[in-house]
Structure formats: C-alpha cells, structure tokens
Design an enzyme around this catalytic site. Structure first.
Site, mmCIF file in Angstrom:
data_model
loop_
_atom_site.group_PDB
_atom_site.id
_atom_site.type_symbol
_atom_site.label_atom_id
_atom_site.label_comp_id
_atom_site.label_asym_id
_atom_site.label_seq_id
_atom_site.Cartn_x
_atom_site.Cartn_y
_atom_site.Cartn_z
ATOM 1 N N SER A 128 0.815 -1.214 0.000
ATOM 2 C CA SER A 128 0.000 0.000 0.000
ATOM 3 C C SER A 128 0.845 1.258 0.000
ATOM 4 C CB SER A 128 -0.945 0.009 1.203
ATOM 5 O OG SER A 128 -0.215 -0.087 2.410
ATOM 6 N N HIS A 179 -1.006 4.338 3.850
ATOM 7 C CA HIS A 179 -1.549 5.072 2.712
ATOM 8 C C HIS A 179 -1.118 6.540 2.747
ATOM 9 C CE1 HIS A 179 -5.091 2.214 1.582
ATOM 10 N NE2 HIS A 179 -3.998 1.546 1.903
#
Length: 255
Positions: A128, A179
């Site tokens: 991610s 993220h």
C-alpha cells in the site's frame, strides 16, 4: 499514458523490467504460500511480515519485506494490477534505478510511519505504501510539473487518488498510516527524482527496440494525442474503462 501498447509479455518485460520483476515476486510469494501451501512459503511470510514488535527487537528488514507480501488473492491481484497500470510510465520516465528507489523508498517510509504510529502489537503486509507513493509522484506532476503529464492522465490520477483516500478512511482493515505516509513520501521525493526527466512517450520504447534496425521509420510525436489514431471502440468506451478501474479500486482496496 496508462493504456498499454505492448504486444506481448516479453515486450512488457523488456520495456519495464522493474515493474515486471516486482509483479512476479509478488505473485510467486503468494503462490508458494497460499496456493501451493509449501512450508518455505509460510517460512518466508513469518520471516518477512511487518511486525512492530519484532522491528522493535531489531529485525529492521521488516521495514522492507512486507512490501512484497500479500494476504489473499484479491490483495495480491489488485496490488499487481495497480503496479502494471501506473508503474510503466514512471519507470520509463525515471529509469530503472530511480523508479526502484522511488517504489521501495516510499514503501519504507510508509512502514516506518506504521512502526512509530501503530502499537507494538500491530502486524501488516502489502504494498500500500509503495502504491500510494506512485500516486504521490503523479499528483506532484499533476499540480507542479504539468509538462510531464497529459491532462487526461492527470484527471485520472487525481480522481483515483481522491477515491482511494476516501476509501482509506471508510473501510476496515486498512493501514491508514501506510496510505497517508506513502502518499506524502511520493510528494516529498518527487521534486528530486523528476529533475531532468522527459515526458512519457508510448512510442519511445518502440523506437529504441522494435524498429531500431530501420531508421527509415518515422513517428509523429503527437499521434498519441490525436483522436483519429485512437480506435473508435476505445474512444466510445473510455468512460466505462475508467469507471471499471475506479470500481475495482474501491472493491479491492485491501492494500
């Protein structure tokens, strides 16, 4: 910019060796553990999974190895799909080594943030941070280096990034810090790695390899932006192609 024009896997491997290699590693590691159930696969996951407690104990390689490990089939397929879609243009623009540095660097930044901001009991895996790192670089181009990215690709990146950030806070089992700090890492390193780079050209690789022995072949540098060059079916369905990408992104965002 994000529509592939390679004629075969061999060509894709030749043009984008880092993207190809990372995807192969991702799929191979998932296959030997989840599909084949080999003990070595389970051992690799135990050795490489991101564990804040074990990092605290000095196993610092776990800041890198989780980037290549994935949980279920959708997880590995989506991350690989994202890399195949968004990685090639950057690899061509940056070159192999700078692209690898950007991919691993943003992934490591995300994992470092996870280590400091999540509890010691926190365990994670997945690419991610690295994927959002690529988005960060594209976002920097879209806002500050417009000459490096066409308007259509810029809109696609910003739209997908916006939906991805929204989904980050709406879904469970998401490494939010990975993220956010992957994105921040991409924005931070973009000014450094984007110096002295040329805009992406879908014909650059073709000129260098497919037709390198025939100097008589000429290419129109504006042909990619000429709608008459784009197949009619593709132009009619481009909205649905983009929408499908966004839906997949939302449904499978278990990064």
């Amino acid at each position: 910019m994000f529509i592939r024009n390679e004629r075969s896997i061999k060509e894709f491997m030749q043009y984008y060796p880092i993207v190809f290699t990372v995807v192969v590693i991702n799929l191979f590691l998932w296959l030997i553990r989840n599909l084949l159930g080999l003990q070595i696969g389970w051992d690799i996951y135990q050795w490489g999974i991101g564990s804040n407690f074990l990092i605290e104990m000095g196993e610092y390689w776990r800041l890198v190895t989780p980037i290549f490990l994935h949980a279920d089939l959708m997880h590995v397929l989506f991350n690989s799909f994202s890399l195949v879609l968004f990685g090639p243009a950057l690899e061509q623009m940056l070159g192999k080594y700078k692209f690898l540095l950007a991919y691993l660097g943003t992934g490591i930044i995300a994992n470092i943030a996870t280590y400091f901001l999540e509890p010691l009991s926190y365990v994670h895996l997945g690419a991610s941070g690295a994927v959002f790192g690529l988005f960060g670089i594209y976002a920097f181009m879209a806002f500050f280096r417009k000459s490096l990215i066409d308007h259509g690709s810029s809109q696609i990146v910003i739209t997908i990034l916006g939906i991805s950030l929204l989904m980050t806070f709406m879904r469970s089992n998401i490494n939010v810090y990975a993220h956010l700090f992957g994105l921040i890492g991409g924005l931070a390193i973009a000014p450094l790695i984007l110096s002295k780079v040329e805009p992406y050209s879908p014909w650059r690789n073709i000129r260098r390899s497919r037709y390198k022995e025939d100097d008589s072949i000429q290419f129109d540098p504006n042909r990619w932006n000429n709608k008459r060059r784009i197949p009619t079916a593709l132009r009619k369905n481009i909205f649905w192609i983009i929408l499908g990408i966004l839906v997949i992104f939302g449904l499978l965002s278990r990064l």
